[in-house]
Motif scaffolding. Structure first.
Motif, PDB file in Angstrom:
ATOM      1  N   GLU A 600       8.913   0.564   1.892  1.00  0.00           N
ATOM      2  CA  GLU A 600       7.566   0.507   1.324  1.00  0.00           C
ATOM      3  C   GLU A 600       6.633   1.494   2.036  1.00  0.00           C
ATOM      4  O   GLU A 600       5.851   2.202   1.392  1.00  0.00           O
ATOM      5  N   VAL A 601       6.735   1.554   3.364  1.00  0.00           N
ATOM      6  CA  VAL A 601       5.885   2.473   4.129  1.00  0.00           C
ATOM      7  C   VAL A 601       6.208   3.914   3.763  1.00  0.00           C
ATOM      8  O   VAL A 601       5.313   4.761   3.617  1.00  0.00           O
ATOM      9  N   ALA A 602       7.490   4.217   3.594  1.00  0.00           N
ATOM     10  CA  ALA A 602       7.888   5.572   3.214  1.00  0.00           C
ATOM     11  C   ALA A 602       7.312   5.943   1.853  1.00  0.00           C
ATOM     12  O   ALA A 602       6.870   7.078   1.635  1.00  0.00           O
ATOM     13  N   ALA A 603       7.301   4.987   0.927  1.00  0.00           N
ATOM     14  CA  ALA A 603       6.735   5.250  -0.393  1.00  0.00           C
ATOM     15  C   ALA A 603       5.224   5.436  -0.310  1.00  0.00           C
ATOM     16  O   ALA A 603       4.654   6.330  -0.948  1.00  0.00           O
ATOM     17  N   GLN A 604       4.556   4.584   0.487  1.00  0.00           N
ATOM     18  CA  GLN A 604       3.112   4.685   0.630  1.00  0.00           C
ATOM     19  C   GLN A 604       2.712   5.998   1.311  1.00  0.00           C
ATOM     20  O   GLN A 604       1.658   6.560   1.035  1.00  0.00           O
ATOM     21  N   ARG A 605       3.585   6.476   2.209  1.00  0.00           N
ATOM     22  CA  ARG A 605       3.290   7.707   2.943  1.00  0.00           C
ATOM     23  C   ARG A 605       3.186   8.908   2.004  1.00  0.00           C
ATOM     24  O   ARG A 605       2.479   9.880   2.302  1.00  0.00           O
ATOM     25  N   LYS A 606       3.866   8.845   0.893  1.00  0.00           N
ATOM     26  CA  LYS A 606       3.857   9.951  -0.053  1.00  0.00           C
ATOM     27  C   LYS A 606       2.576   9.977  -0.883  1.00  0.00           C
ATOM     28  O   LYS A 606       2.279  10.966  -1.543  1.00  0.00           O
ATOM     29  N   LYS A 607       1.840   8.862  -0.855  1.00  0.00           N
ATOM     30  CA  LYS A 607       0.595   8.796  -1.623  1.00  0.00           C
ATOM     31  C   LYS A 607      -0.527   9.491  -0.864  1.00  0.00           C
ATOM     32  O   LYS A 607      -0.812   9.162   0.286  1.00  0.00           O
ATOM     33  N   LEU A 608      -1.146  10.447  -1.487  1.00  0.00           N
ATOM     34  CA  LEU A 608      -2.265  11.150  -0.878  1.00  0.00           C
ATOM     35  C   LEU A 608      -3.603  10.698  -1.453  1.00  0.00           C
ATOM     36  O   LEU A 608      -4.650  10.939  -0.859  1.00  0.00           O
ATOM     37  N   ASP A 609      -3.545  10.051  -2.623  1.00  0.00           N
ATOM     38  CA  ASP A 609      -4.753   9.642  -3.327  1.00  0.00           C
ATOM     39  C   ASP A 609      -4.752   8.130  -3.534  1.00  0.00           C
ATOM     40  O   ASP A 609      -3.694   7.493  -3.565  1.00  0.00           O
ATOM     41  N   ILE A 610      -5.938   7.588  -3.684  1.00  0.00           N
ATOM     42  CA  ILE A 610      -6.079   6.162  -3.944  1.00  0.00           C
ATOM     43  C   ILE A 610      -7.101   5.969  -5.051  1.00  0.00           C
ATOM     44  O   ILE A 610      -8.086   6.708  -5.159  1.00  0.00           O
ATOM     45  N   SER A 611      -6.853   4.985  -5.899  1.00  0.00           N
ATOM     46  CA  SER A 611      -7.753   4.726  -7.019  1.00  0.00           C
ATOM     47  C   SER A 611      -9.063   4.109  -6.535  1.00  0.00           C
ATOM     48  O   SER A 611      -9.082   3.304  -5.602  1.00  0.00           O
ATOM     49  N   LEU A 612     -10.165   4.494  -7.168  1.00  0.00           N
ATOM     50  CA  LEU A 612     -11.472   3.884  -6.905  1.00  0.00           C
ATOM     51  C   LEU A 612     -11.875   2.950  -8.030  1.00  0.00           C
ATOM     52  O   LEU A 612     -13.045   2.556  -8.153  1.00  0.00           O
ATOM     53  N   ASN A 613     -10.898   2.567  -8.850  1.00  0.00           N
ATOM     54  CA  ASN A 613     -11.105   1.599  -9.928  1.00  0.00           C
ATOM     55  C   ASN A 613     -10.794   0.210  -9.379  1.00  0.00           C
ATOM     56  O   ASN A 613      -9.691  -0.036  -8.872  1.00  0.00           O
ATOM     57  N   GLU A 614     -11.757  -0.705  -9.491  1.00  0.00           N
ATOM     58  CA  GLU A 614     -11.602  -2.015  -8.881  1.00  0.00           C
ATOM     59  C   GLU A 614     -10.422  -2.791  -9.461  1.00  0.00           C
ATOM     60  O   GLU A 614      -9.640  -3.405  -8.714  1.00  0.00           O
ATOM     61  N   ALA A 615     -10.264  -2.776 -10.768  1.00  0.00           N
ATOM     62  CA  ALA A 615      -9.174  -3.531 -11.394  1.00  0.00           C
ATOM     63  C   ALA A 615      -7.817  -3.013 -10.909  1.00  0.00           C
ATOM     64  O   ALA A 615      -6.910  -3.803 -10.606  1.00  0.00           O
ATOM     65  N   GLU A 616      -7.683  -1.701 -10.842  1.00  0.00           N
ATOM     66  CA  GLU A 616      -6.424  -1.116 -10.383  1.00  0.00           C
ATOM     67  C   GLU A 616      -6.154  -1.481  -8.925  1.00  0.00           C
ATOM     68  O   GLU A 616      -5.038  -1.835  -8.557  1.00  0.00           O
ATOM     69  N   ARG A 617      -7.187  -1.435  -8.113  1.00  0.00           N
ATOM     70  CA  ARG A 617      -7.005  -1.763  -6.693  1.00  0.00           C
ATOM     71  C   ARG A 617      -6.675  -3.242  -6.511  1.00  0.00           C
ATOM     72  O   ARG A 617      -5.913  -3.611  -5.614  1.00  0.00           O
ATOM     73  N   ARG A 618      -7.253  -4.090  -7.342  1.00  0.00           N
ATOM     74  CA  ARG A 618      -6.928  -5.510  -7.233  1.00  0.00           C
ATOM     75  C   ARG A 618      -5.469  -5.766  -7.607  1.00  0.00           C
ATOM     76  O   ARG A 618      -4.797  -6.610  -7.003  1.00  0.00           O
ATOM     77  N   ARG A 619      -4.978  -5.030  -8.593  1.00  0.00           N
ATOM     78  CA  ARG A 619      -3.564  -5.175  -8.953  1.00  0.00           C
ATOM     79  C   ARG A 619      -2.681  -4.718  -7.785  1.00  0.00           C
ATOM     80  O   ARG A 619      -1.687  -5.373  -7.463  1.00  0.00           O
ATOM     81  N   GLU A 620      -3.063  -3.608  -7.163  1.00  0.00           N
ATOM     82  CA  GLU A 620      -2.291  -3.121  -6.019  1.00  0.00           C
ATOM     83  C   GLU A 620      -2.347  -4.118  -4.864  1.00  0.00           C
ATOM     84  O   GLU A 620      -1.332  -4.374  -4.208  1.00  0.00           O
ATOM     85  N   ARG A 621      -3.515  -4.692  -4.630  1.00  0.00           N
ATOM     86  CA  ARG A 621      -3.673  -5.644  -3.541  1.00  0.00           C
ATOM     87  C   ARG A 621      -2.846  -6.901  -3.791  1.00  0.00           C
ATOM     88  O   ARG A 621      -2.206  -7.430  -2.874  1.00  0.00           O
ATOM     89  N   ALA A 622      -2.852  -7.385  -5.029  1.00  0.00           N
ATOM     90  CA  ALA A 622      -2.070  -8.569  -5.373  1.00  0.00           C
ATOM     91  C   ALA A 622      -0.580  -8.334  -5.148  1.00  0.00           C
ATOM     92  O   ALA A 622       0.145  -9.217  -4.663  1.00  0.00           O
ATOM     93  N   GLU A 623      -0.121  -7.128  -5.479  1.00  0.00           N
ATOM     94  CA  GLU A 623       1.285  -6.800  -5.271  1.00  0.00           C
ATOM     95  C   GLU A 623       1.609  -6.761  -3.784  1.00  0.00           C
ATOM     96  O   GLU A 623       2.666  -7.245  -3.347  1.00  0.00           O
TER      97      GLU A 623
END
Length: 698
Positions: A600-623
């Protein structure tokens, strides 16, 4: 690491309001700093392992590293600022030689101006509101990004930056007022810390940009940094035995060292705030709003002298009653940084094995005490004592835990190896002139001759790699963990004041690479590090963390092996150890969860951007929370991202979190102990077979 280089001496003896940013008086270089820079340049150009002329090419690299040190995420400067100092790419070398450091200080002054402007903007943005229903992305990894093209681009970048800060706090459950208060305090605190920067801080930053432009492990240490390095090597200081921290303009007691003057007095407690420091009968100097290192400098002193603290107790309000606490300074031993031992019961029930674990955070040695001919503290001495204790306690095997051990004394690496081999070469050094010197263990006998394992990770470096490599080359023990850091160079500390014949510390010290070391098999640990016999998963990014992450690291090379007699046996046992390890972890839920974390950390490391949409972030947080609940390694009290930065949580919350981390099972250590337990079983079996064979022949 060699402490002195006398032959060189012979050769060269000839609080602001963020909404209304104020213009601070620009810091100026001191004459002694310019002299120290010029003296360092002479040393680096003549005696470094890789002598590099101070020319325009090096000047360009110095500028790039200096800008990166000031603004690593490229959020303060804009492109016009970089272009403004384009000429410095060919003039910083002249500035050093001519002892005129106004240019790097001018660049720093612009950095401070931009920082004040950006934080004033951040505070302004935090006072407003945001629309979290839009679909936009924030690039939070900016180390390889271009500088903002102009002020408009910088403002847009900070709008997204503050929006992300706000959203993190919102997702953690804070209301608008709480978010606004937290962010305002955060940006004000950042600005306050920036205003406390001193001329010596600027100089050290610039000098390290110069030094590391030659090679990653060459550094400049100012007088205070030099003193701290000495303390870390001898594991002792003279003071009161309290760990301090800056919190909200106060200097707060975070920890009391058992047995120290502060703890013995029973007058101080964790959370107490130090408002003033006095010497003997002198009235205390008020330290409200001071930097913690400045307060520490006042509290430290000579043994058996008196220091008086003006203290606001933890439970008292801002206007509460103070109390005066008089303490007599004493020697404080930093036991947390010393070698320590524990015992893990490893092996199956039918063949239990008691594995003694020795954790070694650094290769330390009290050079001054040793030079004086008296008793002295060192890593090898402490480990020898612990080994004897483990032997007396009936340990079946020993595991040396070198994770996160960044090295230290080369001499201690040799002496530590000598505890586990009879006699022989331990490491080879090659000078810049190509001369080979072999460091040997000449003391016959072993303190521990039983089953041995060494646990390393990516942060095990330098002296750790010397020791681990020697143990592997002699076939003396099994190496477990990750590929190590890859630092295969030797540094020496050059006292610039000694060279300039100064009677008091003024110029600082230069930590300079003078040689490269090689294993007894002839291979360098430089760049490639030491590879384990049995690998374990890692959460670190090996491409960015380690010697290979530097753009100017020295290359890997090889020399002739040093004649040595390997004990043998370990390579033949590794396949069986690996087989048992794989079979065991296949049924270990905690280990499987750790492997999932790594993925999971290796996958997250490849992410350079993060969404500023609240609904999308809540879905990510729930996961993320779903994965956390399913992870047996996670503590029940771990509630995920609370949106706060270090120092923003209450002291009680920080200390409680530390205790939770300490109590969490160390999955890698436990498995390493089981591997060493398997080694003990296999070696005992081999010994029994050999003994039986001898009996049948008699």
């Amino acid at each position: 690491m060699n402490r002195k280089l006398p032959w060189i001496v012979l050769l060269l003896s000839a609080t602001l309001h963020a909404a209304e940013p104020q213009v601070a008086t620009p810091l100026q270089p001191a004459a002694t700093q310019a002299e120290a820079a010029a003296l360092s340049a002479r040393l680096l150009g003549r005696f470094h392992y890789q002598p590099t002329p101070l020319d325009d090419a090096l000047s360009a690299r110095i500028l790039d590293r200096y800008l990166k040190a000031l603004d690593p995420e490229r959020v303060y400067f804009v492109q016009a600022d970089i272009e403004r100092y384009a000429a410095a790419r060919t003039t910083l070398d002249d500035a050093i030689r001519e002892q005129d450091l106004r240019l790097p200080f001018e660049i720093f002054a612009l950095y401070q101006t931009r920082l004040r402007e950006r934080l004033a903007l951040a505070r302004e943005l935090a006072a407003g509101s945001f629309d979290f229903s839009t679909d936009e992305q924030y690039r939070f990894v900016r180390t390889d990004e271009p500088w903002p093209a102009n002020e408009a681009a910088a403002r847009e970048l900070w709008r997204k930056r503050v929006k992300n800060d706000w959203l993190r706090l919102k997702l953690a459950g804070k209301d608008d007022k709480g978010i606004r208060d937290t962010l305002t305090k955060r940006y004000d605190s950042l600005l306050t810390r920036a205003t406390r920067i001193k001329s010596e801080d600027v100089f050290q930053t610039f000098m390290n940009a110069y030094a590391t432009s030659i090679e990653p492990h060459t550094n400049y240490l100012g007088p205070r940094a030099s003193e701290d390095f000495e303390i870390s090597m001898r594991l002792s200081l003279v003071g009161i035995g309290a760990v301090l921290q800056e919190r909200d303009d106060y200097i707060v007691i975070r920890e009391l060292v058992p047995g120290g003057p502060a703890a013995r007095s029973t007058q101080l407690a964790i959370g107490d705030r130090i408002l003033g420091v006095g010497q003997g009968e002198q009235p205390p100097v008020e330290v409200l709003g001071w930097r913690v290192d400045d307060v520490v400098a006042l509290i430290r002193g000579n043994k058996d002298t008196v220091v008086v603290l003006d203290v606001l107790p933890a439970e008292a309000g801002p206007d509460g009653a103070h109390k005066k606490v008089k303490l007599v300074r004493d020697t404080i031993n930093l036991e947390k940084q010393a070698a320590s031992k524990s015992v893990i019961d490893a092996g199956p029930p039918e063949a239990p094995r008691k594995v003694g674990v020795i954790t070694l955070p650094a290769f330390y040695q009290d050079v001054a005490a040793r030079g004086a001919g008296g008793d002295y503290r060192s890593a090898s001495r402490d480990v020898a004592r612990l080994l004897r204790e483990l032997k007396a306690e009936g340990a079946d095997a020993v595991l040396i835990d070198l994770r996160n051990n960044g090295g230290g004394s080369l001499d201690e690496a040799v002496r530590l190896t000598g505890l586990f081999i009879d006699t022989g070469p331990v490491v080879q050094q090659r000078s810049a002139q190509g001369q080979i010197r072999v460091e040997r263990d000449a003391d016959a006998g072993q303190v521990w001759d039983g089953p041995l394992g060494v646990l390393i990770n990516r942060a095990s470096a330098s002296a750790s790699e010397i020791f681990a490599g020697a143990i592997q080359d002699y076939g003396r023990g099994v190496l477990i963990g990750e590929q190590s850091f890859g630092k295969g160079t030797v540094q020496t500390l050059v006292d610039l004041d000694e060279m300039a014949r100064n009677s008091k510390p003024t110029y600082g010290e230069l930590k300079m690479t003078i040689a490269q070391f090689y294993r007894v098999n002839g291979e360098s640990t430089q760049l490639r590090g030491v590879s384990p016999d049995i690998g374990l998963p890692s959460l670190l990014d090996a491409d960015r963390f380690g010697e290979s992450g530097f753009d100017n690291a020295l290359p890997w090379t090889r020399i002739d092996p040093a004649p040595h007699k390997a004990a043998g046996g370990i390579p033949a046992l590794v396949p069986t150890l690996q087989q048992r390890h794989l079979a065991r972890i296949a049924n270990d839920a905690a280990f499987r969860n750790l492997q999932q974390d790594v993925t999971e950390v290796a996958a997250q490391r490849k992410k350079l951007d993060i969404s500023l949409n609240e609904a999308e972030r809540r879905r990510e947080r729930a996961e993320q929370e779903r994965k956390l609940r399913a992870n047996a390694n996670a503590a029940d009290e771990d509630n995920g991202d609370d949106g706060l930065l270090a120092g923003e949580r209450s002291l009680d919350a920080e200390l409680a979190a530390e205790q939770l981390r300490k109590k969490a099972p160390d999955v890698l250590l436990n498995e390493a102990a089981r591997i060493v337990g398997d080694l003990a079983t296999l070696q005992r079996s081999e010994a029994n077979v050999a003994a039986g064979g001898r009996r049948s022949l008699n």
